[in-house]
Every structure is written in structure tokens, then in C-alpha cells.
Design a protein around this motif. Structure first.
Motif, PDB file in Angstrom:
ATOM      1  N   ARG A  45      -8.892  15.655  21.306  1.00 37.07           N
ATOM      2  CA  ARG A  45      -8.927  14.296  21.890  1.00 37.07           C
ATOM      3  C   ARG A  45      -8.140  14.214  23.202  1.00 37.07           C
ATOM      4  O   ARG A  45      -7.164  13.455  23.312  1.00 37.07           O
ATOM      5  CB  ARG A  45      -8.386  13.275  20.891  1.00 37.07           C
ATOM      6  N   PRO A  46      -8.544  15.001  24.183  1.00 31.12           N
ATOM      7  CA  PRO A  46      -7.800  15.029  25.447  1.00 31.12           C
ATOM      8  C   PRO A  46      -8.009  13.750  26.247  1.00 31.12           C
ATOM      9  O   PRO A  46      -9.032  13.076  26.107  1.00 31.12           O
ATOM     10  CB  PRO A  46      -8.423  16.220  26.180  1.00 31.12           C
ATOM     11  N   ASP A  47      -7.019  13.434  27.095  1.00 29.81           N
ATOM     12  CA  ASP A  47      -7.192  12.348  28.069  1.00 29.81           C
ATOM     13  C   ASP A  47      -8.053  12.842  29.230  1.00 29.81           C
ATOM     14  O   ASP A  47      -8.842  12.103  29.796  1.00 29.81           O
ATOM     15  CB  ASP A  47      -5.827  11.898  28.595  1.00 29.81           C
ATOM     16  N   VAL A  48      -7.839  14.120  29.588  1.00 27.47           N
ATOM     17  CA  VAL A  48      -8.563  14.709  30.727  1.00 27.47           C
ATOM     18  C   VAL A  48      -9.141  16.061  30.318  1.00 27.47           C
ATOM     19  O   VAL A  48      -8.433  16.877  29.730  1.00 27.47           O
ATOM     20  CB  VAL A  48      -7.613  14.912  31.940  1.00 27.47           C
ATOM     21  N   CYS A  49     -10.429  16.287  30.629  1.00 26.92           N
ATOM     22  CA  CYS A  49     -11.008  17.632  30.573  1.00 26.92           C
ATOM     23  C   CYS A  49     -10.994  18.189  31.988  1.00 26.92           C
ATOM     24  O   CYS A  49     -11.575  17.588  32.896  1.00 26.92           O
ATOM     25  CB  CYS A  49     -12.459  17.600  30.097  1.00 26.92           C
ATOM     26  N   ALA A  50     -10.333  19.328  32.195  1.00 23.80           N
ATOM     27  CA  ALA A  50     -10.335  20.003  33.499  1.00 23.80           C
ATOM     28  C   ALA A  50     -11.220  21.230  33.344  1.00 23.80           C
ATOM     29  O   ALA A  50     -10.826  22.193  32.685  1.00 23.80           O
ATOM     30  CB  ALA A  50      -8.922  20.384  33.907  1.00 23.80           C
ATOM     31  N   ALA A  51     -12.441  21.166  33.895  1.00 22.88           N
ATOM     32  CA  ALA A  51     -13.443  22.183  33.580  1.00 22.88           C
ATOM     33  C   ALA A  51     -13.884  22.965  34.809  1.00 22.88           C
ATOM     34  O   ALA A  51     -14.239  22.382  35.842  1.00 22.88           O
ATOM     35  CB  ALA A  51     -14.663  21.514  32.935  1.00 22.88           C
ATOM     36  N   ASP A  52     -13.865  24.299  34.687  1.00 21.23           N
ATOM     37  CA  ASP A  52     -14.390  25.173  35.731  1.00 21.23           C
ATOM     38  C   ASP A  52     -15.904  25.052  35.749  1.00 21.23           C
ATOM     39  O   ASP A  52     -16.537  25.091  34.690  1.00 21.23           O
ATOM     40  CB  ASP A  52     -13.997  26.615  35.403  1.00 21.23           C
ATOM     41  N   ARG A  70     -18.615  11.546  22.206  1.00 22.83           N
ATOM     42  CA  ARG A  70     -17.888  10.349  21.778  1.00 22.83           C
ATOM     43  C   ARG A  70     -17.412  10.470  20.334  1.00 22.83           C
ATOM     44  O   ARG A  70     -18.140  10.886  19.458  1.00 22.83           O
ATOM     45  CB  ARG A  70     -18.791   9.116  21.907  1.00 22.83           C
ATOM     46  N   VAL A  71     -16.158  10.088  20.128  1.00 23.74           N
ATOM     47  CA  VAL A  71     -15.611   9.963  18.779  1.00 23.74           C
ATOM     48  C   VAL A  71     -15.424   8.460  18.571  1.00 23.74           C
ATOM     49  O   VAL A  71     -14.860   7.799  19.446  1.00 23.74           O
ATOM     50  CB  VAL A  71     -14.244  10.687  18.679  1.00 23.74           C
ATOM     51  N   PRO A  72     -15.911   7.896  17.444  1.00 26.20           N
ATOM     52  CA  PRO A  72     -15.793   6.443  17.254  1.00 26.20           C
ATOM     53  C   PRO A  72     -14.335   5.996  17.386  1.00 26.20           C
ATOM     54  O   PRO A  72     -13.439   6.617  16.811  1.00 26.20           O
ATOM     55  CB  PRO A  72     -16.305   6.228  15.818  1.00 26.20           C
ATOM     56  N   GLY A  73     -14.125   4.950  18.182  1.00 24.81           N
ATOM     57  CA  GLY A  73     -12.775   4.394  18.325  1.00 24.81           C
ATOM     58  C   GLY A  73     -11.886   5.114  19.322  1.00 24.81           C
ATOM     59  O   GLY A  73     -10.756   4.694  19.564  1.00 24.81           O
TER      60      GLY A  73
END
Lengths: 202, 202
Positions: A45-52, A70-73
């Protein structure tokens, strides 16, 4: 604390990048390869995905959509990408996936930390040096239909096979291939594939 | 002190990797992109070049030979490569360039440090997980002549252009292309290029 999931296909590189990011007291850092990233999004449940934007399994655009699972809630993570100006097709894919942050891999690593902090606040972060890449992304010469023809051709499908898959006649596929070759400034079909892969359209 | 020149085309990645390596007291670390690496070898005079086998400017094999640039009175650097088992063509290129060290990018970063220390002593270092890649490298199905035909075809050259460049007849080029398609298990010419690029032969 900002929870960051770093997505990169090379274990050696992502471990060292994660270690380096962990020196920042406000970052909680996890990491994963592209394969399995969507599962990690659900568990971390990250706040940010930093993806190459490079993905070992495909030429071209990695499955950015899966990072928004999406995860509910729970709000979906915000997306920041590690990009290059010379692969405009990948930049275009990231824009379409709703990425907020664009960090140039040709730049200094400190920019990645700045980018993560801004994107975590819901703000946009774009490295100026990617500007020319965005310009070329906006000038992408092929239609969606032409691209789908070219993707199949690049996989080695014959004209008849492409026609069968897309419910077109052989003549229509040949017309598309001729238009693609002309629009990409290529000498022939193989050259059109080479140019389009180089730009990251495929 | 072991002088290491780290060669990688992404500034962000090579800066962080160099920082991480500098935590080892016995390593003096410099870094450069592929373009300009041979000049840096002459100025830095490293004991070990640790080079990523991906090169932004080319599909396929980076100019490994340039890292061995000889300076009169100075031994050439020893070569260690960062590699993947799924690109056997790149492994083959590294073997031919005389690399002593082979570190799997799918492994833990500590292996890179171990590898650098062994290679600096003139010893071989090979990650076991690259074994299958070496096996496939040994099974490379194409002859040198077939490869040179395929390289030109992948650049978009026509049969007539390939024939002209290599002083062959059009018929001979067509025969080579048919042999290449058969040997790579491809459906057609474009498929043969795709397969060969995927393996790192081109």
C-alpha cells in the motif's frame, strides 16, 4: 513517512537504489520487479510507486496500469516514472497512465528524492531535460489502428495473420503498412519496426 | 586501493551505484557512460572496468573492446560485466572481449563487490545463475557471415543493399536469409530479427 514502492527489473540496481533512498528519514522504501509489482502494491500500500519505464519482459511500454490496482478503502498510489527523453513512446504511455512525476535517468539521483516528496503531496514533478521527449511524444505520427498493425508485424506475424487477427483484408493491411513506412520515414517494413521500437512506440 | 571505473548509460543509476561502492574502503570509484568510456579509461587508469552490458546507443553488444585501450607502460584494465542470463549474445560478446568477471544483475549487489576484488587480482568470477546464459551462448546457431547479413537487414537494408555492401549476389543474400529464418526457428525475416535481438545476438 512516505511509503515508496520502487519498481525496477534488475535486482542489483533496485536493491542499491532502495538502500540509497532509505538514507532519507521520511521515506519507507520497498522494491519489486515489474512481474509481481501489482501484488506488491496491494500488500505494501505505497503512497508513491517509483517505476522504471524499462521492462525486461516487453519491448516498449510496461504494464503501468497494474500499479494503480485499487484496494477498497485505500487510495491508489501516485505514480512517478524514471524515464529517458529518447524514448518518447514510453513517456506517452506514462502520461496516459496518469503519472504525476517524471524523473530523467540522465539526471542526478537527488532529483528522484525531490520528485517522490512532491508527488506524495499530489503535486506534479517534471524534469526539464525531458521536454524534448514530451514534444516528440505529442508528435507521434501513427494512429491507434496503425500501431496495432505494426505491433503484430513486429512480433513476426505475416500480412495474412495480421489481417485475420484484426478482421481486415490483406489489401487493407498492406495499405496500413505502406502508410506506416511513409509516416515513420522508413525505407521498408523492417526499418519502420526498427524506428518505432527505438522511439518506444512499440 | 582498487581503482574501479563503472560504465553504465544511466547517470542516475551509475551515480548511486558508485556511491554505494565507495562505502568499501579498498575501492576508489569513478564512473562514465559508454560514450566517452575509452577516454575515461585513459585518464583514470582503472584496475577494473565494471561495465553494464546494456548500451543506450546500440541494440546488442556495446563497444567492450574500447575499454581495453592500451596506454604505453600501463597494463589494460581487467573487465567485469553486469549481465543477464536471458541475453546470451551479450554474454558471448563479453567472453570474446576477454572479460574475467560476470555478475548477474538479478543477484544481490554484494556480489558486485566480491567480483571486483577477485577480478582485480586477475581471478575469474562468474555468478552461477548465469550458467544457462553461457550454455545458450555456446549454442549460438548463426555463422559470422549470416550474422553480418542479419545486422544489415535489421538496420532496414534491402536485399539489394545487403548484396552490395557484402559483395554478394541477391540470390545468395536470399539464401542466407532463408537459412537464418530456419536456424532461429522464426516464421519469417522480421521474426528472425526479433528473436535474434531478444537473445542479444544483434
Amino acid at each position: 513517512m512516505i511509503r515508496v514502492l520502487l519498481v525496477h527489473d534488475e535486482c542489483l540496481v533496485r536493491s542499491v537504489l532502495a538502500d540509497w533512498l532509505r538514507r532519507e528519514a521520511d521515506l519507507g522504501v520497498f522494491h519489486a520487479p515489474w512481474r509481481g509489482a501489482s501484488g506488491r502494491v496491494r500488500s505494501v500500500r505505497p503512497d508513491v510507486c517509483a517505476a522504471d519505464l524499462e521492462c525486461a519482459d516487453t519491448y516498449g511500454i510496461p504494464p503501468l496500469g497494474e500499479l494503480g490496482a485499487r484496494v477498497p478503502g485505500v487510495p491508489p498510489p501516485r505514480l512517478l516514472v524514471l524515464a529517458s527523453a529518447n524514448r518518447p513512446g514510453l513517456l506517452k504511455g506514462a502520461v496516459e497512465a496518469g503519472a504525476l512525476g517524471y524523473v530523467d535517468k540522465e539526471g542526478a539521483p537527488e532529483r528522484l528524492v525531490e520528485g517522490i516528496r512532491l508527488v506524495a503531496e499530489g503535486k506534479r514533478f517534471v524534469d526539464d531535460s525531458l521536454g524534448f521527449g514530451f514534444l516528440r511524444a505529442a508528435e507521434m505520427p501513427l494512429t491507434r489502428r496503425e500501431l496495432s498493425v505494426l505491433v503484430l508485424a513486429a512480433e513476426g506475424a505475416s500480412v495474412a495473420e495480421i489481417a485475420g487477427s484484426l478482421h481486415l483484408s490483406n489489401g487493407t493491411v498492406r495499405n496500413y503498412m505502406a502508410a506506416i513506412t511513409r509516416k515513420t520515414g522508413a525505407r521498408n517494413r523492417i526499418d519502420a519496426i526498427r524506428i518505432s521500437q527505438g522511439e518506444g512506440w512499440l
